[in-house]
Design a protein around this motif. Structure first.
Motif, PDB file in Angstrom:
ATOM      1  N   THR A  42      -5.516  -4.964  -4.587  1.00 38.46           N
ATOM      2  CA  THR A  42      -6.556  -4.026  -4.140  1.00 38.46           C
ATOM      3  C   THR A  42      -6.163  -2.902  -4.747  1.00 38.46           C
ATOM      4  O   THR A  42      -6.888  -1.510  -5.218  1.00 38.46           O
ATOM      5  CB  THR A  42      -6.375  -3.760  -2.540  1.00 38.46           C
ATOM      6  N   GLY A  87      -3.234  -7.065  -1.237  1.00 41.96           N
ATOM      7  CA  GLY A  87      -3.262  -5.900  -1.423  1.00 41.96           C
ATOM      8  C   GLY A  87      -2.594  -5.168  -2.630  1.00 41.96           C
ATOM      9  O   GLY A  87      -3.313  -3.987  -2.711  1.00 41.96           O
ATOM     10  N   HIS A  89       0.467  -0.752   0.041  1.00 41.58           N
ATOM     11  CA  HIS A  89       0.063   0.149  -0.464  1.00 41.58           C
ATOM     12  C   HIS A  89       0.836   1.006  -0.093  1.00 41.58           C
ATOM     13  O   HIS A  89       0.348   2.555  -0.371  1.00 41.58           O
ATOM     14  CB  HIS A  89      -0.662  -0.160   1.800  1.00 41.58           C
TER      15      HIS A  89
END
Length: 218
Positions: free
Chosen positions: A78, A75, A11
């Motif tokens: 995402t 992630g 992220h």
């Protein structure tokens, strides 16, 4: 490797884009409208990330590409989804930006047109760049005997240049050329990028016509 460190790595790029966009938007001149300030922040964030990705891709060996891709967690998917939505949304903001430029003339209008062009180019490159990283992840996380992509060189150990070629062939021509898609997950990713690229390219043509008409009209 802890789940927290995997989360941070996956992220970091998304967080940096959000933070840079917000900070730059807040420090831009108060005389600028909200859309222009938001796009200014988006531009700085996008081009900073493009420079980072470009350096990383240019200096990473095959072994490093493989190691990075294998460490990516869910992630990363995402992040891909969020940026895949954010990049096309920047086009809507650009339409508003061009609308505000119609009442201007001379240098101010030229600034808006150049600003628009830089924003479109950055968003388009970002889309191709993040799919490049995603394709590398899908490839190296697939089984060695049944890779998600098949390159024409049977013994090829692909690096970022190979995945860039695959990604931007889709971005430009909406086709996969001489690289064969071999897995369901990869087909889904290619489908999404193809659809996004189609609308992106159509929007670029429309915006170009709009800008040309504005310049001729003056």
């Amino acid at each position: 490797m802890s789940h927290q460190s995997q989360f941070t790595r996956s992220h970091l790029r998304l967080t940096s884009i959000i933070l840079i966009t917000v900070v730059v938007s807040l420090i831009t001149p108060d005389s600028w409208n909200l859309v222009t300030r938001a796009l200014a922040g988006w531009n700085v964030a996008v081009w900073a990330n493009l420079l980072h990705m470009g350096w990383r891709m240019a200096t990473s060996s095959h072994a490093r590409v493989k190691a990075i891709a294998e460490r990516e967690d869910a992630g990363a998917g995402t992040m891909l989804a969020i940026l895949s939505i954010a990049a096309p949304l920047s086009l809507l903001a650009i339409i508003l930006e061009l609308t505000s430029a119609k009442g201007l003339s001379g240098t101010d209008q030229l600034f808006h047109y150049v600003f628009t062009g830089i924003t479109v180019l950055g968003s388009w490159l970002l889309l191709g760049g993040i799919y490049t990283l995603h394709y590398a992840r899908l490839y190296y996380q697939s089984e060695a005997k049944s890779r998600a992509l098949r390159f024409p060189d049977a013994e090829l150990n692909p690096d970022y240049w190979d995945f860039l070629y695959f990604s931007f062939t889709i971005a430009v021509a909406a086709q996969t050329s001489d690289v064969t898609v071999m897995s369901s997950g990869m087909r889904k990713a290619v489908l999404v990028q193809s659809v996004l690229s189609f609308f992106f390219n159509a929007a670029i043509i429309g915006l170009s016509i709009n800008i040309a008409a504005g310049l001729i009209g003056n």
